[in-house]
Design an enzyme around this catalytic site. Structure first.
Site, mmCIF file in Angstrom:
data_model
loop_
_atom_site.group_PDB
_atom_site.id
_atom_site.type_symbol
_atom_site.label_atom_id
_atom_site.label_comp_id
_atom_site.label_asym_id
_atom_site.label_seq_id
_atom_site.Cartn_x
_atom_site.Cartn_y
_atom_site.Cartn_z
ATOM 1 N N ASP A 34 -12.123 -9.683 17.550
ATOM 2 C CA ASP A 34 -11.682 -8.372 17.034
ATOM 3 C C ASP A 34 -10.424 -8.478 16.169
ATOM 4 O OD1 ASP A 34 -9.762 -8.973 18.881
ATOM 5 O OD2 ASP A 34 -10.059 -7.195 20.131
ATOM 6 N N GLU A 36 -7.446 -9.873 17.072
ATOM 7 C CA GLU A 36 -6.161 -9.958 17.781
ATOM 8 C C GLU A 36 -5.763 -11.414 18.020
ATOM 9 O OE1 GLU A 36 -6.536 -7.459 21.240
ATOM 10 O OE2 GLU A 36 -6.552 -5.632 20.028
ATOM 11 N N LYS A 190 17.331 -6.730 -15.455
ATOM 12 C CA LYS A 190 16.007 -6.304 -14.970
ATOM 13 C C LYS A 190 16.144 -4.944 -14.303
ATOM 14 C CE LYS A 190 13.077 -7.780 -11.182
ATOM 15 N NZ LYS A 190 12.679 -8.894 -10.338
ATOM 16 N N ARG A 192 13.869 -1.705 -12.447
ATOM 17 C CA ARG A 192 12.571 -1.434 -11.816
ATOM 18 C C ARG A 192 12.390 0.064 -11.598
ATOM 19 N NH1 ARG A 192 9.174 -4.623 -8.656
ATOM 20 N NH2 ARG A 192 10.688 -6.314 -8.537
ATOM 21 N N SER A 221 6.608 -13.433 -6.203
ATOM 22 C CA SER A 221 5.500 -12.719 -5.565
ATOM 23 C C SER A 221 4.309 -12.671 -6.521
ATOM 24 C CB SER A 221 5.983 -11.325 -5.149
ATOM 25 O OG SER A 221 4.951 -10.625 -4.530
ATOM 26 N N GLY A 223 4.593 -13.016 -9.672
ATOM 27 C CA GLY A 223 4.929 -13.894 -10.793
ATOM 28 C C GLY A 223 5.383 -13.137 -12.038
HETATM 29 C C1 R5P Z 1 13.307 -9.101 -6.481
HETATM 30 O O1 R5P Z 1 14.383 -8.572 -6.601
HETATM 31 C C2 R5P Z 1 13.132 -10.538 -6.089
HETATM 32 O O2 R5P Z 1 14.324 -11.256 -6.148
HETATM 33 C C3 R5P Z 1 12.109 -11.208 -6.979
HETATM 34 O O3 R5P Z 1 12.603 -11.253 -8.307
HETATM 35 C C4 R5P Z 1 10.814 -10.466 -6.967
HETATM 36 O O4 R5P Z 1 10.403 -10.245 -5.642
HETATM 37 C C5 R5P Z 1 9.758 -11.247 -7.711
HETATM 38 O O5 R5P Z 1 8.582 -10.513 -7.706
HETATM 39 P P1 R5P Z 1 7.442 -10.790 -8.747
HETATM 40 O O6 R5P Z 1 7.107 -12.247 -8.678
HETATM 41 O O7 R5P Z 1 6.319 -9.916 -8.281
HETATM 42 O O8 R5P Z 1 7.932 -10.384 -10.093
#
Ligand code: R5P
Length: 293
Positions: A34, A36, A190, A192, A221, A223
């Site tokens: 299941d 778990e 950067k 967001r 994450s 990229g």
């Molecule tokens: C965000 O502030 C983190 O330091 C990374 O820059 C972010 O998590 C990278 O995410 P991704 O690869 O999706 O752009």
């Protein structure tokens, strides 16, 4: 003290045992039909301090967190005195404040859950925001793997490279690497959008023409951040572009997108075991444990 080999970090736990001389407690684990999780300690921890090594990276981070909690409970029930959690990648660490009203602070919920399960101390590496740890209900510490990653690039012959931080917040990372690599350092701007998650990156005044550049971040994450940085670096005439991170989550086709964007090598750690985990965190955790023994 004994090292408990969490199912997600067996190799790392074994390396820590070897480097510290502490004996390793194997874990029997399975997933029931299941979905778990089941875990069982396969050696005695009676009267011992123990360190559970268990990363909680995707995929399946919720199950990995439960395995960690169940191991802490098992250790306490088996008579362990103190339970230290060594969690290289802590899931939910990026939801460390209420960005929008109606949200919770997921990482604090996770920490309270781990405390309830029996964890007494917590050790991680390059957690997204160090201030998070001050809210945890047990002593908690984050180490930095950046010097190990910088040494990796030195060994490959890239001393003197320009280190680029993909945002101002990660400049502390770039500066730690610069101390070892010895070249210049800079950052991108950067921003967001909190609703869509879309980011915009700009880079003014970077002196990267004809330079080898290493883009360093805590997490990769999707990229997108690295791909955007690589594009700016190409436009500005960088010679070779590499990237490094502590936690190479590399969701979906992130690895391919980064390489397609002209990045020649991606270097990560065994915080997230996989293709790019070329740097082991074992020396870092071993040294820290030796100080605690
Ligand atoms: C965000 O502030 C983190 O330091 C990374 O820059 C972010 O998590 C990278 O995410 P991704 O690869 O999706 O752009």
């Amino acid at each position: 003290m004994k090292i408990i080999s969490g199912p997600t970090s067996k190799d790392l736990a074994q390396a820590i045992s070897t480097q510290t001389g502490l004996s390793n407690v194997p874990v029997i684990s399975k997933v029931f039909p299941d979905g778990e999780s089941y875990v069982r300690l396969d050696a005695s921890v009676q009267g011992e301090d123990v360190a559970i090594v268990q990363t909680t990276c995707p995929p399946g981070q919720d199950g990995k967190l439960f395995q960690l909690a169940f191991l802490a409970d098992s250790a306490k029930r088996a008579g362990a005195k103190k339970v230290i959690a060594i969690v290289p990648y802590l899931a939910y660490a990026r939801q460390d404040k209420m960005f929008l009203s109606g949200e919770g602070i997921s990482v604090e919920t996770v920490a309270r859950m781990l405390k309830a399960a029996g964890i007494d101390e917590f050790l991680t590496v390059n957690i997204h925001s160090e201030h998070t740890l001050g809210q945890f209900p047990f002593p908690a510490k984050t180490l930095s793997a950046i010097p190990l990653i910088a040494e990796y690039f030195v060994k490959k012959g890239y001393r003197g490279s320009f280190v680029l931080s993909p945002d101002k917040g990660a400049m502390y990372i770039a500066k730690q690497a610069q101390a070892i690599l010895g070249g210049d350092v800079g950052y991108l701007n950067k921003t967001r959008d909190r609703y869509s998650g879309q980011t915009v990156q700009t880079g003014e005044g970077l002196n990267v023409k004809d330079q080898n550049v290493i883009v360093l971040d805590d997490i990769i994450s999707t990229g997108g951040t690295i791909v955007g940085a690589a594009k700016i670096l190409r436009e500005q005439g960088a010679k070779h572009v590499f990237c490094g991170c502590v936690h190479g989550l590399l969701i979906g086709d992130a690895e391919k997108r980064i390489l397609d964007a002209g990045v020649e090598e991606i270097v990560g750690t065994d915080s997230v075991p996989g293709n790019v985990s070329k740097v082991s965190l074992a020396p870092l955790f071993s040294q820290s444990l030796k100080g605690a023994i």
